[in-house]
Design a protein around this motif. Structure first.
Motif, PDB file in Angstrom:
ATOM      1  N   UNK A 107      38.343  40.132  51.001  1.00  0.00           N
ATOM      2  CA  UNK A 107      38.149  41.332  50.187  1.00  0.00           C
ATOM      3  C   UNK A 107      38.635  41.109  48.768  1.00  0.00           C
ATOM      4  N   UNK A 108      39.548  41.960  48.316  1.00  0.00           N
ATOM      5  CA  UNK A 108      39.977  41.916  46.911  1.00  0.00           C
ATOM      6  C   UNK A 108      41.012  40.830  46.608  1.00  0.00           C
ATOM      7  N   UNK A 109      41.511  40.122  47.651  1.00  0.00           N
ATOM      8  CA  UNK A 109      42.502  39.069  47.388  1.00  0.00           C
ATOM      9  C   UNK A 109      41.746  37.785  47.051  1.00  0.00           C
ATOM     10  N   UNK A 110      41.125  37.803  45.904  1.00  0.00           N
ATOM     11  CA  UNK A 110      40.295  36.679  45.489  1.00  0.00           C
ATOM     12  C   UNK A 110      40.253  36.645  43.973  1.00  0.00           C
ATOM     13  N   UNK A 111      39.477  35.695  43.483  1.00  0.00           N
ATOM     14  CA  UNK A 111      39.391  35.483  42.047  1.00  0.00           C
ATOM     15  C   UNK A 111      37.941  35.153  41.724  1.00  0.00           C
ATOM     16  N   UNK A 112      37.471  35.613  40.588  1.00  0.00           N
ATOM     17  CA  UNK A 112      36.062  35.393  40.232  1.00  0.00           C
ATOM     18  C   UNK A 112      35.684  33.911  40.317  1.00  0.00           C
ATOM     19  N   UNK A 113      36.639  33.006  40.023  1.00  0.00           N
ATOM     20  CA  UNK A 113      36.311  31.572  40.030  1.00  0.00           C
ATOM     21  C   UNK A 113      36.032  31.061  41.443  1.00  0.00           C
ATOM     22  N   UNK A 186      40.630  38.607  61.821  1.00  0.00           N
ATOM     23  CA  UNK A 186      41.815  38.782  60.968  1.00  0.00           C
ATOM     24  C   UNK A 186      41.797  40.198  60.400  1.00  0.00           C
ATOM     25  N   UNK A 187      42.592  41.067  61.025  1.00  0.00           N
ATOM     26  CA  UNK A 187      42.681  42.443  60.536  1.00  0.00           C
ATOM     27  C   UNK A 187      44.013  42.710  59.860  1.00  0.00           C
ATOM     28  N   UNK A 188      44.682  41.643  59.421  1.00  0.00           N
ATOM     29  CA  UNK A 188      46.071  41.772  58.953  1.00  0.00           C
ATOM     30  C   UNK A 188      46.225  41.399  57.482  1.00  0.00           C
ATOM     31  N   UNK A 189      47.475  41.481  57.023  1.00  0.00           N
ATOM     32  CA  UNK A 189      47.944  40.870  55.764  1.00  0.00           C
ATOM     33  C   UNK A 189      47.217  41.290  54.492  1.00  0.00           C
ATOM     34  N   UNK A 190      46.672  42.506  54.488  1.00  0.00           N
ATOM     35  CA  UNK A 190      46.127  43.017  53.235  1.00  0.00           C
ATOM     36  C   UNK A 190      44.781  42.448  52.854  1.00  0.00           C
ATOM     37  N   UNK A 191      44.055  41.834  53.804  1.00  0.00           N
ATOM     38  CA  UNK A 191      42.710  41.351  53.508  1.00  0.00           C
ATOM     39  C   UNK A 191      41.681  42.452  53.819  1.00  0.00           C
ATOM     40  N   UNK A 192      40.379  42.131  53.758  1.00  0.00           N
ATOM     41  CA  UNK A 192      39.352  43.181  53.692  1.00  0.00           C
ATOM     42  C   UNK A 192      39.497  44.285  54.744  1.00  0.00           C
ATOM     43  N   UNK A 193      39.626  43.898  56.033  1.00  0.00           N
ATOM     44  CA  UNK A 193      39.646  44.936  57.072  1.00  0.00           C
ATOM     45  C   UNK A 193      40.905  45.787  56.954  1.00  0.00           C
TER      46      UNK A 193
END
Ligand code: NAD
Length: 376
Positions: A107-113, A186-193
């Motif tokens: 989800x949002x834990x990413x970077x445009x690059x 993976x539904x944990x740790x602040x990722x998309x789900x």
């Protein structure tokens, strides 16, 4: 006296030789996002049925090009990746083990690059996380790693959500093609789900935001699609109800996560995997108005008819693991101890000293701190 930690258990489609599971561990050694021969060696070293893990959960594995959020993590969306994973699962099976793949969308834990065409990462809402990710940049002809702020995401449109569900379904099918014994979502740790679940990241006003039932909807649809594709007895789910990792926050996690596990009870999952406290940190970390009650979470699942194995994780020792089993858990996942001890189960059984994990070699790099930890 014999410890229940070393007794076998039927879990979904598998017969596990004991209760010591290898937790998912990001290692950032899949250069070009494709699994390597070193990864096959690493996992096979930890697959011995009595000395290693009864079940290996792979490092988090992006399900689509948009699902990537860190440099050098292995995907499961191209034919080349599927074929390369096949060498990993074959090595694990030859060593006598079982391995599921952890299906990941950051989800949002990413970077445009790290995104296709340098686009913005996707998220429930256009809210930037107060979090860093790790990318490589070219500098003076050299490839240099750097921590950078995560990019501003764009909110997924309502009509895009079916394609997210479909990417999980496809990835589950790819997992079987690659020889995995099943999957862990993976539904944990602040990722998309988890971003959809928790109201700190989900400010939607449609059927996927607002009340708990709406915020849990995407996860419910993903789990239904994945279990329909490969059977509930080959599917697990990881949740981390109170972790603050990656700017994850909810005002009241207890009723949220009790709803989540109740909703999943009819799917016949192999297991639920619960990170207690702060992932990789304090077990007593809290979030919300009152201490999180993990026993009540399990009771909510059981009362709704959920029969999956109950797996617990975070900072476990043999003594704590035995207490957890006595208190109703079925499986215990060990993370960092498995980085440093390929034969962790043997060492726990025999009371042998453990090798100490070296943080400096957790992420990226070569075989040092990866495949060179000694077994007894
Ligand atoms: P960190 O803050 O030191 O690094 C964050 C991430 O950056 C690492 O997980 C890794 O993916 C990447 N990274 C760092 N150094 C790198 C390098 N030299 N080469 C390539 N990639 C590199 O990590 P931390 O403090 O160990 O973890 C922070 C939190 O995130 C912990 O709670 C941890 O458990 C959690 N975590 C979760 C996942 C996941 O859910 N998939 C993955 C990694 C970490």
């Amino acid at each position: 006296s014999p410890s229940p930690l070393f007794e076998p258990l039927r879990v979904g489609a598998w017969t596990l030789p004991h209760r010591v599971v290898m937790a998912p561990l990001t290692r950032n050694r899949a250069f070009g996002q494709v699994p390597t021969a070193a990864m096959a060696t690493y996992y096979a070293q930890r697959a011995h049925p009595q000395h290693g893990a009864s079940l290996i959960i792979s490092e988090a594995t992006p399900i689509s090009p948009e699902a990537h959020g860190y440099a050098d993590t292995p995907g499961l969306h191209s034919p080349q990746q599927i074929q390369a994973w096949r060498a990993v699962t074959d090595a694990v099976h030859r060593a006598g083990g079982r391995i599921v793949v952890q299906l990941w969308h950051v989800g949002r834990i990413s970077h445009t690059s790290l995104q296709p065409q340098g686009q913005a990462p996707v998220a429930p809402s256009a809210l930037r996380a107060q979090a860093k990710t790790f990318v490589f940049v070219e500098q003076d002809g050299q490839r240099r790693g750097a921590f950078v702020d995560t990019s501003e995401p764009r909110a997924l449109r309502l009509d895009e959500l079916p394609s997210i569900v479909d990417a999980y379904r496809q990835a589950a099918l790819h997992a079987l093609e690659a020889g995995f014994d099943g999957v862990e979502v993976h539904g944990a740790n602040g990722y998309l789900l988890d971003q959809f679940l928790r109201n700190g990241a989900n400010h939607r006003t449609d059927a996927y935001g607002g009340p708990i039932e709406n915020r849990a909807r995407l996860l419910g649809e993903v789990m239904a699609a994945v279990t329909e594709a490969i059977g509930g007895d080959r599917v697990g789910l990881r949740l981390s109800p109170v972790t603050p990792s990656n700017d994850a926050h909810d005002d009241d996690p207890q009723p949220l996560f009790e709803h989540v596990v109740r909703q999943l009870a009819p799917l016949g999952l192999a297991y639920l995997h619960i990170v207690e406290g702060q992932t990789g940190g304090a077990r007593d970390h809290q979030q919300g108005p009152r201490p999180f009650d993990y026993a009540a979470l399990r009771q909510a699942y059981r009362a709704a008819g959920g029969q999956g194995a109950w797996m617990v994780n975070n900072g476990y020792t043999r003594e704590l693991a035995e207490q957890a089993l006595a208190g109703g858990a079925d499986l215990v996942a060990f993370g960092r101890p498995f980085i440093a001890n390929p034969d962790l189960t043997r060492r726990l059984r025999e009371g042998a000293p453990l090798n100490t994990p070296d943080r400096a070699t957790f992420y990226g790099g070569d075989e040092r701190g990866y495949t060179d930890y000694p077994a007894l």
